[in-house]
Design an enzyme around this catalytic site. Structure first.
Site, PDB file in Angstrom:
ATOM      1  CG  ASP A   1      -0.471   0.167   2.706  1.00  0.00           C
ATOM      2  OD1 ASP A   1       0.425  -0.811   2.965  1.00  0.00           O
ATOM      3  OD2 ASP A   1      -0.433   1.444   3.400  1.00  0.00           O
TER       4      ASP A   1
ATOM      5  CD  GLU B   1       3.973   1.462   7.099  1.00  0.00           C
ATOM      6  OE1 GLU B   1       4.543   1.928   8.106  1.00  0.00           O
ATOM      7  OE2 GLU B   1       4.133   2.548   5.703  1.00  0.00           O
TER       8      GLU B   1
END
Length: 438
Positions: A79, A143
């Site tokens: 991500d 994250e």
């Protein structure tokens, strides 16, 4: 390296921001599927898409090693941060573009490039006698949002990520060409502050001067979080700690941060004190009327998102409590205020006098001829580190990566140095070989 560039281009093309309010969830799912396919192509078994409690997916796979060999967990995340102002990018944020010897694109360094680094290291070992350790790979899907999905999944399945050593590929060299391990990470807490004063907006001419303005109240609160010199001032939170280790010259920091001429740095103490050893508050978003289209109104409500970085030695839970209490105590005029925690992670400190760090130092000495391994702090947070340290207290955790200052992670025109990608991939391959012999 040509293959790595093509793979990174494919992975960067996914707009995998783990925030469905900004980007379709399907982009993250497609990126996760791409990573899973890449692991299968490298011979990983037990490849799985893990549905984590925050609604995102992490990617897992394992590569069995020789009998009796140690197991090493390799971490990265697929991500990314949103591109912010896409007009500020010199090329498309989700189109890997080579320019001036660097590869530009969102996630090129943070941290899709980290996944490619792991793949390159394993390929290098296969081309030179084989992978001498058992490998587990975990790729996180949220994250950047700090929502804790993988942390909670790991706590519920503690056997999954068990390893003798863990390489977190999500930090960076202190300077391009200077091999560096990250010795400390600041933790973080993120809260949403909402202030309400009126049932609805009011005409500023008819009511302004007596009607309590929620936006003005919010500004008062946010201003209270910094002293005159810009130091963070959360009531009850210590902010005078010092950093002992690698120095960060102010001139270098100004250049790295692209500080405008004549603008002073904030805070006191050395630069390293401020960014690695002390707490730091940042207002990362405010909901209020935009200038274009604004009406002459007293605002009934306003809200902000506040991030507080917490250095090693301080507890993120306690810091959250202090930040929340500070906001409430400094809200003026009896305005109604609510504080909601939206993210949290503990700080981290590595143990550098271990066999794994000895193996890493030797690997860096070879991959970066003439250089010795340096240890630096990092002002950012990787909440999973403390989760893993708690679950596996015997495991050695090492942090390396591609996010050196020129990478400009989280900003427009993020990039990665292909030379750093190559050298760090060689570093990781040599580390795995050295660690197997420990």
């Amino acid at each position: 390296m040509p293959r790595a560039r093509q793979e990174l281009a494919e992975l960067v093309a996914f707009r995998s921001v783990a925030d469905p309010a900004q980007f379709p969830k399907s982009e993250c799912e497609a990126a996760a599927a791409w990573c899973a396919d890449a692991l299968r192509a490298e011979g990983f078994v037990d490849v799985a898409l893990l549905d984590t409690p925050d609604g995102t997916q992490s990617v897992y796979g394992s590569l069995p090693g020789p009998a009796g060999a140690p197991t090493v967990l390799l971490y990265a995340h697929y991500d990314v941060q949103p591109p912010l102002d896409e007009d500020a990018w010199e090329s498309g944020p989700f189109e890997l573009t080579e320019r001036d010897g660097r590869w530009y694109g969102r996630g090129a360094a943070d941290c899709k490039g980290g996944f490619i680094m792991h793949l390159l290291a394993l390929r290098a070992l296969r081309a030179n006698g084989g992978v001498p350790v058992g490998v587990k790979m975990i790729l996180e899907g949220s994250e950047e949002q700090g929502t804790g999905g993988l942390e909670r999944y790991a706590e519920a399945h503690p056997e999954l990520l068990l390893a003798d050593a863990i390489v977190i590929g999500d930090s960076g060299n202190f300077r391009e060409g200077l091999p560096t391990v990250t010795a400390t990470l600041r933790g973080m807490t993120m809260v949403r502050v909402e202030i309400d004063t009126l049932e609805s907006n009011l005409h500023s001419g008819q009511f302004g001067g007596a009607a309590p303005d929620a936006l003005a109240a919010l500004i008062r609160v946010l201003d209270s979080l910094r002293s005159e010199d810009g130091s963070t001032t959360v009531d009850g939170l210590a902010a005078e700690q010092s950093w002992e280790g690698l120095a960060y010259p102010e001139a270098d920091f100004r250049s790295d941060a692209k500080v405008l001429d004549g603008v002073a740095l904030t805070g006191s103490g050395t630069v390293a004190d401020r960014i690695w050893a002390r707490p730091s508050v940042t207002v990362i978003g405010i909901d209020c009327p935009p200038v274009v289209g604004a009406t002459p109104s007293v605002q009934a409500g306003a809200r902000a998102l506040i991030s507080l970085r917490v250095p090693p030695g301080q507890d993120a839970v306690r810091a959250t409590e202090l930040l929340s209490a500070h906001v409430r105590a400094h809200t003026p005029w009896g305005a109604r205020v609510s504080v909601t925690q939206v993210g949290q992670g503990q700080p981290f400190r590595a143990e550098l006098d271990s066999p794994a760090y000895g193996a890493m130092a030797e690997a860096m000495r070879v991959a970066y001829p003439g250089q010795e391994m340096q240890a630096a702090g990092m002002g950012g947070s990787i909440p999973l580190c403390n989760t893993l340290a708690g679950l596996y207290p015997e495991a050695e955790i090492l942090l390396i990566g591609l996010s050196e200052p020129k990478a400009r992670i989280h900003a427009a025109n993020e990039s990665v140095s292909p030379e750093e990608l190559e050298r760090l991939s060689v570093t990781e391959a040599l580390f795995l070989r050295n660690y197997a012999a420990c």
